[in-house]
Design a protein around this motif. Structure first.
Motif, PDB file in Angstrom:
ATOM      1  N   GLU A 124     -15.349-108.032  -6.209  1.00 49.43           N
ATOM      2  CA  GLU A 124     -14.060-107.469  -5.835  1.00 49.43           C
ATOM      3  C   GLU A 124     -14.266-106.052  -5.331  1.00 49.43           C
ATOM      4  O   GLU A 124     -15.140-105.324  -5.793  1.00 49.43           O
ATOM      5  CB  GLU A 124     -13.100-107.452  -7.029  1.00 49.43           C
ATOM      6  CG  GLU A 124     -12.744-108.826  -7.559  1.00 49.43           C
ATOM      7  CD  GLU A 124     -11.795-108.756  -8.744  1.00 49.43           C
ATOM      8  OE1 GLU A 124     -11.128-107.721  -8.894  1.00 49.43           O
ATOM      9  OE2 GLU A 124     -11.730-109.737  -9.501  1.00 49.43           O
ATOM     10  N   ALA A 125     -13.425-105.677  -4.360  1.00 48.92           N
ATOM     11  CA  ALA A 125     -13.430-104.305  -3.869  1.00 48.92           C
ATOM     12  C   ALA A 125     -12.448-103.493  -4.720  1.00 48.92           C
ATOM     13  O   ALA A 125     -11.933-103.970  -5.715  1.00 48.92           O
ATOM     14  CB  ALA A 125     -13.058-104.286  -2.399  1.00 48.92           C
ATOM     15  N   GLY A 126     -12.157-102.279  -4.289  1.00 53.60           N
ATOM     16  CA  GLY A 126     -11.237-101.450  -5.051  1.00 53.60           C
ATOM     17  C   GLY A 126     -11.885-100.170  -5.510  1.00 53.60           C
ATOM     18  O   GLY A 126     -11.676 -99.708  -6.625  1.00 53.60           O
ATOM     19  N   PHE A 127     -12.718 -99.578  -4.647  1.00 53.25           N
ATOM     20  CA  PHE A 127     -13.413 -98.338  -4.989  1.00 53.25           C
ATOM     21  C   PHE A 127     -14.164 -98.511  -6.309  1.00 53.25           C
ATOM     22  O   PHE A 127     -14.706 -99.571  -6.584  1.00 53.25           O
ATOM     23  CB  PHE A 127     -12.447 -97.153  -5.006  1.00 53.25           C
ATOM     24  CG  PHE A 127     -11.819 -96.854  -3.676  1.00 53.25           C
ATOM     25  CD1 PHE A 127     -12.566 -96.287  -2.647  1.00 53.25           C
ATOM     26  CD2 PHE A 127     -10.496 -97.164  -3.419  1.00 53.25           C
ATOM     27  CE1 PHE A 127     -12.006 -96.024  -1.409  1.00 53.25           C
ATOM     28  CE2 PHE A 127      -9.919 -96.904  -2.177  1.00 53.25           C
ATOM     29  CZ  PHE A 127     -10.678 -96.336  -1.171  1.00 53.25           C
ATOM     30  N   SER A 128     -14.182 -97.489  -7.151  1.00 51.98           N
ATOM     31  CA  SER A 128     -14.974 -97.563  -8.381  1.00 51.98           C
ATOM     32  C   SER A 128     -14.404 -98.572  -9.368  1.00 51.98           C
ATOM     33  O   SER A 128     -15.080 -98.941 -10.334  1.00 51.98           O
ATOM     34  CB  SER A 128     -15.061 -96.182  -9.035  1.00 51.98           C
ATOM     35  OG  SER A 128     -13.780 -95.675  -9.336  1.00 51.98           O
ATOM     36  N   ALA A 129     -13.176 -99.023  -9.170  1.00 48.08           N
ATOM     37  CA  ALA A 129     -12.597-100.048 -10.037  1.00 48.08           C
ATOM     38  C   ALA A 129     -13.085-101.437  -9.670  1.00 48.08           C
ATOM     39  O   ALA A 129     -12.820-102.398 -10.391  1.00 48.08           O
ATOM     40  CB  ALA A 129     -11.065-100.015  -9.956  1.00 48.08           C
ATOM     41  N   GLY A 130     -13.800-101.567  -8.554  1.00 50.11           N
ATOM     42  CA  GLY A 130     -14.323-102.856  -8.146  1.00 50.11           C
ATOM     43  C   GLY A 130     -15.510-103.277  -8.989  1.00 50.11           C
ATOM     44  O   GLY A 130     -15.933-102.568  -9.913  1.00 50.11           O
ATOM     45  N   SER A 131     -16.054-104.450  -8.697  1.00 45.65           N
ATOM     46  CA  SER A 131     -17.190-104.964  -9.457  1.00 45.65           C
ATOM     47  C   SER A 131     -18.340-103.953  -9.420  1.00 45.65           C
ATOM     48  O   SER A 131     -18.726-103.478  -8.352  1.00 45.65           O
ATOM     49  CB  SER A 131     -17.623-106.310  -8.887  1.00 45.65           C
ATOM     50  OG  SER A 131     -17.676-106.269  -7.471  1.00 45.65           O
ATOM     51  N   SER A 132     -18.884-103.646 -10.590  1.00 45.25           N
ATOM     52  CA  SER A 132     -19.833-102.532 -10.706  1.00 45.25           C
ATOM     53  C   SER A 132     -21.040-102.849 -11.570  1.00 45.25           C
ATOM     54  O   SER A 132     -21.746-101.924 -11.986  1.00 45.25           O
ATOM     55  CB  SER A 132     -19.116-101.292 -11.272  1.00 45.25           C
ATOM     56  OG  SER A 132     -18.049-100.893 -10.447  1.00 45.25           O
ATOM     57  N   ALA A 133     -21.290-104.119 -11.875  1.00 43.84           N
ATOM     58  CA  ALA A 133     -22.421-104.449 -12.736  1.00 43.84           C
ATOM     59  C   ALA A 133     -22.990-105.806 -12.364  1.00 43.84           C
ATOM     60  O   ALA A 133     -22.260-106.721 -11.973  1.00 43.84           O
ATOM     61  CB  ALA A 133     -21.987-104.439 -14.199  1.00 43.84           C
TER      62      ALA A 133
END
Length: 624
Positions: A124-133
């Motif tokens: 998912e996108a959404g800046f730093s709230a997007g998928s990050s791991a």
């Protein structure tokens, strides 16, 4: 001194200490356990000074650089509060879901908060709230993992943080480290502002590349990937990034960081974007983004853009974006400077550093000009409104994008600031350029991170110091016009012209291949997915006039099943045919054949030299 005077003095001293204790900003401890990052769940413990009554806590809402109230509060889970071992009651504020009110009983002087942050489990996108791991790496954005007390600015509050990572993982960050062991990192106490401004990139496969050894302040690349193979990068790539650091220093003439870390994530399973920080960035691209030549070209402008933000956006910042905390709404009206000037300077540095060839730079400018020249939304929404409405437009869909307009202050202001650059050069007979503005506005004196806000008037006044001109009128016209055509004054003033032919540039080919799309915007007015899905139509184009719209699907071309090759062949054949182009289109399970009276073939924008004018553009991108 008699007993009465002693009592008065004691009371005075006690009162003074009590007042100071009440007015001194609290120091907060935060411990983050990211050992379960591959499961995409993160655990945090906070200790927050408190006094009896209601403790109001905020979850960060307006994240700097994201220009919108998009703090991922929905992914804040497992929230619990205790004091002196007892569970404390809490309730969310009914007017703001980012505000938590905790009931603190008598005798409790600190509140322990525990929370979990759950990173999106799908891409998912959404800046730093997007998928990050992923299974092999993660990006720690501190704003996701903390609360802070009402009544203090982010600069006032001090946080002492620690971080636990999966066994064997390495990390990169701009945050100062106090100590570390195999499994835990302890950071030095730091303001909430700088903590949120200091993400941590960690992973199983991580390499550190120094960019300016022996110099101060230092700069390095911390690159994490989902595989060791993704880090087998040609040596010349690192040379170009070393050039980037050097060219940026020459452009601005000063630095506003203690050291700088390019945090570069290579993964197909995290949100792809770039986010600026004062002493680092958080940039994420595909796993093969450094080893695949075509992908390198597509992503080449990302790190220069985010690096420029250290000067333009973090140090010099619009007054409406220089908010005291993460709760107060930001005002985006000057994003044409914050993001627009950064886009121009970032592209220039991409060329000056060798990350782009001069031809690739010109291709990029031509694509921007072509897209804006085929954006009918310009007739109703001016450039200023794309900035004013940025907090909504960032999350608008692709469908109807050419009519709605999106955050065009990025691309359009590449053209506008190029125009400003050419005017400075013309007005000063080549003695000055946008480089002089950057050194005046963003440069010396060097020092640690700080914010120096500015207004529209400050920008105009600084430009006038470099080259006297009607800059207020120039920018007012650029921001308020409803001209349907792209602003081409900078391209034409720098000795080039926009022309169209049927040859796709290498940049267009790479973009289409990467996005699995076909861009027929400049011909029949369609942006298509490889399987025929219509992403957008250009209002006023042959396709739109025939009745085709976003969300439909192109099934067949001239009676043959659709493929991008079939459509390209049909467009080419149509140049010498008297028959209309027939498109069979599916629309919500209904099928219809549309006939387009179009014989122009494929069209793509390019820059060509105007031999009657001086070639300023080549000088603009020449290494300093």
């Amino acid at each position: 001194m008699n007993r009465f005077k002693s009592a008065i003095l004691a009371f005075f001293l006690w009162s003074t200490c009590f007042v100071l204790a009440q007015t001194q900003a609290p120091s907060i401890r935060i411990s983050v356990d990211a050992s379960e990052a591959p499961r995409k769940i993160f655990h945090a413990q906070l200790t927050i000074p408190a006094s009896p009554g209601t403790l109001t806590l905020y979850y960060p809402k307006w994240i700097p650089g994201e220009h919108a109230p998009d703090g991922p509060v929905d992914d804040l889970t497992g929230l619990k509060f205790t004091g002196n071992g007892q569970i404390l009651r809490w309730r969310r504020d009914l007017t703001d879901n980012f505000t938590i009110n905790v009931d603190v009983p008598a005798g409790v002087n600190e509140v322990n908060a525990s929370l979990d942050y759950v990173s999106p489990a799908t891409l998912e996108a959404g800046f730093s709230a997007g998928s990050s791991a992923t299974a092999a790496l993660t990006i720690i954005s501190w704003n996701q993992l903390l609360l802070y007390p009402k009544g203090w600015t982010a600069d006032d509050l001090t946080y002492t943080a620690s971080l636990r990572l999966p066994e064997g993982w390495k990390f990169g960050t701009s945050l100062p480290v106090a100590s570390k062991s195999e499994s835990e990192i302890n950071f030095a106490p730091i303001s909430l502002t700088l903590l949120v401004d200091g993400p941590v990139l960690a992973g199983k496969f991580l390499t550190v590349v120094p960019l300016n050894q022996g110099q101060t302040p230092t700069a390095e690349m911390d690159v994490a990937a989902d595989s060791a193979a993704a880090l087998e990068v040609p040596a010349e790539v690192w040379t170009h990034y070393r050039n980037l650091e050097a060219q940026a220093g020459k452009l601005f003439g000063g630095h506003h960081y203690r050291d700088y870390h390019f945090l570069y994530t290579l993964s197909d399973h995290v949100a792809h974007f770039g986010l600026e920080h004062h002493e680092s960035d958080d940039s994420r691209v595909a796993e093969r983004g450094l080893v695949d030549e075509k992908l390198r070209g597509l992503y080449a402008g990302l790190l220069p853009h985010e690096y420029v933000h250290s000067w333009n956006g973090k140090y010099r910042r619009p007054a409406g974006l220089a908010t005291p905390d993460y709760e107060k709404p930001m005002q985006d009206d000057l994003l044409w400077v914050y993001e627009g000037l950064t886009s121009y300077l970032g592209d220039v540095l991409t060329a000056r550093s060798g990350l782009w060839t001069p031809e690739e730079f010109r291709e990029d400018v031509a694509i921007i000009a072509g897209r804006l020249d085929h954006e009918p939304g310009r007739t109703w929404r001016n450039l200023q409104d794309t900035a004013d409405a940025a907090s909504d437009l960032y999350f608008s869909p692709s469908a109807w994008g050419s009519w709605r307009r999106t955050v065009d202050f990025y691309d359009e202001d590449v053209l506008n600031w190029l125009w400003a650059d050419t005017i400075i050069r013309q007005q000063t007979h080549g003695k000055k350029s946008i480089d002089d503005f950057c050194q005046l506005f963003h440069g010396a004196p060097s020092g640690p991170p700080m914010v120096k806000p500015y207004t529209f008037d400050d920008v105009v006044n600084a430009l006038n110091q470099v080259a006297p001109y009607d800059w207020r009128g120039f920018w007012t016209e650029r921001l308020t016009t409803h001209n349907a055509n792209a602003p081409l004054g900078g391209i034409e003033g720098s000795g080039w012209k926009v022309a169209y032919n049927d040859k796709r540039s290498e940049t267009v080919k790479a973009s289409e291949d990467n996005g699995k799309t076909m861009d027929a915007s400049y011909s029949i007015g369609l942006l298509l997915k490889e399987e025929g899905g219509i992403v957008d139509t250009i209002e006023g184009s042959p396709a739109a006039l025939a009745g085709i719209g976003p969300g439909m699907k192109l099934v067949a071309v001239n009676g043959r099943a659709f493929s991008t090759e079939v459509l390209r062949d049909a467009l080419m054949a149509g140049k010498t045919s008297s028959e209309p182009l027939e498109l069979l289109v599916e629309n919500t399970e209904y099928y219809k054949t549309y006939k387009l009276d179009y014989r122009g073939g494929e069209k793509y924008p390019h820059l060509v030299r105007d031999d009657g004018k001086q070639d300023m553009l080549s000088d603009i991108i020449k290494p300093r």
